[in-house]
Enzyme design. Structure first.
Site, PDB file in Angstrom:
ATOM      1  N   CYS A  25     -57.890  14.840 -67.200  1.00 62.22           N
ATOM      2  CA  CYS A  25     -57.811  13.498 -67.778  1.00 62.22           C
ATOM      3  C   CYS A  25     -56.789  13.472 -68.920  1.00 62.22           C
ATOM      4  O   CYS A  25     -55.593  13.528 -68.667  1.00 62.22           O
ATOM      5  CB  CYS A  25     -59.196  13.034 -68.212  1.00 62.22           C
ATOM      6  SG  CYS A  25     -59.314  11.248 -68.500  1.00 62.22           S
TER       7      CYS A  25
ATOM      8  N   HIS B 107     -62.972  14.297 -63.556  1.00 63.81           N
ATOM      9  CA  HIS B 107     -63.547  15.312 -64.433  1.00 63.81           C
ATOM     10  C   HIS B 107     -64.404  16.325 -63.675  1.00 63.81           C
ATOM     11  O   HIS B 107     -65.621  16.134 -63.531  1.00 63.81           O
ATOM     12  CB  HIS B 107     -64.417  14.641 -65.493  1.00 63.81           C
ATOM     13  CG  HIS B 107     -63.646  13.909 -66.538  1.00 63.81           C
ATOM     14  ND1 HIS B 107     -63.386  14.448 -67.784  1.00 63.81           N
ATOM     15  CD2 HIS B 107     -63.058  12.686 -66.526  1.00 63.81           C
ATOM     16  CE1 HIS B 107     -62.679  13.583 -68.504  1.00 63.81           C
ATOM     17  NE2 HIS B 107     -62.466  12.509 -67.763  1.00 63.81           N
TER      18      HIS B 107
ATOM     19  N   GLU C 143     -65.475  19.100 -64.756  1.00 61.88           N
ATOM     20  CA  GLU C 143     -66.461  19.721 -65.653  1.00 61.88           C
ATOM     21  C   GLU C 143     -67.742  18.923 -65.751  1.00 61.88           C
ATOM     22  O   GLU C 143     -68.758  19.425 -66.277  1.00 61.88           O
ATOM     23  CB  GLU C 143     -65.847  19.918 -67.053  1.00 61.88           C
ATOM     24  CG  GLU C 143     -65.802  18.696 -67.939  1.00 61.88           C
ATOM     25  CD  GLU C 143     -64.674  17.720 -67.618  1.00 61.88           C
ATOM     26  OE1 GLU C 143     -64.407  16.840 -68.454  1.00 61.88           O
ATOM     27  OE2 GLU C 143     -64.063  17.828 -66.540  1.00 61.88           O
TER      28      GLU C 143
END
Length: 234
Positions: free
Chosen positions: A85, A194, A196
């Site tokens: 991002c 994302h 994560e």
């Protein structure tokens, strides 16, 4: 293996990235934006957020942070670097990746679970996936529209450097549905969604994001093994 996670003023997802690295089996090492020392890490993650308040342009100030000077040099020498991002924006501003990330075409912030198709699996961060694999990870951005001139887009396509595309809807208007790209060497990857945030069943929406972090550990292990074999043959 040691994965460094950078914290800039305004980073939001550095803790999440460090947790994902640990879940993948790595030691997470926190790196401070004002410290050029990379502390011997084997790979680096530039996390999501709003580095330096997104002043000037997203990632434009972070690109000049002392830690980035070291990361740029190391990346050009082969260090695996993942920009997520805002980190993707920083990589483009640092000219480690081509193109730019601009305001979403619809001018609205998007936060939703997003399907992607993985296309390039020959990078340090995607080798654990299979070509064409569909994965579900969150997207949350207001300036996630990937743009580049037609020649650059054609070159990325021809060289197989689009690592993932949006499917079942493009959340930000990115050209050619591009969600992530890699450099020519395959060690630097930028992705707007994302991974994560998709590493645990409790928080979902899947475990698909963990593949980016286990992929780099596999790549690093392979490099270490190759280096040991070469040393033994000398």
């Amino acid at each position: 293996m040691r994965i460094g996670v950078v914290t800039f003023p305004g980073s939001l997802d550095d803790g999440d990235a460090a947790r994902a690295a640990r879940l993948a089996g790595a030691e997470a090492v926190r790196l401070w934006h004002g410290d050029p020392d990379l502390h011997g890490v084997d790979a680096v993650v530039l996390p999501g957020g709003f580095s330096y308040g997104d002043y000037l342009r997203c990632g434009a100030i972070a690109r000049f942070a002392p830690v980035m000077e070291s990361i740029i040099d190391a990346a050009r020498g082969g260090l695996p670097v993942l920009g997520i991002c805002n980190g993707f924006q920083v990589l483009c501003e640092a000219h480690l990746l081509p193109g730019a990330l601009t305001r979403n075409q619809h001018l609205h912030f998007r936060n939703r679970d997003q399907w992607l198709k993985v296309e390039a699996t020959n990078t340090a961060w995607t080798n654990g996936f299979t070509p064409g694999q569909e994965i579900l990870i969150p997207v949350k951005n207001g300036e996630g529209c990937y743009v580049a001139d037609p020649a650059t887009l054609d070159r990325l396509e021809a060289e197989g450097r689009v690592i993932a595309r949006y499917i079942n809807g493009n959340p930000n208007g990115s050209q050619r549905d591009i969600a992530g790209i890699t450099n020519e060497a395959g060690n630097v990857v930028g992705i707007m969604p994302h991974p994560e945030h998709a590493v645990e069943a409790l928080t979902g929406p899947s475990l698909d994001g963990l593949g980016f972090f286990t992929s780099v550990l596999r790549a690093l292990a392979g490099s270490s093994a190759a280096g040991s074999q070469a040393g033994g043959q000398q």
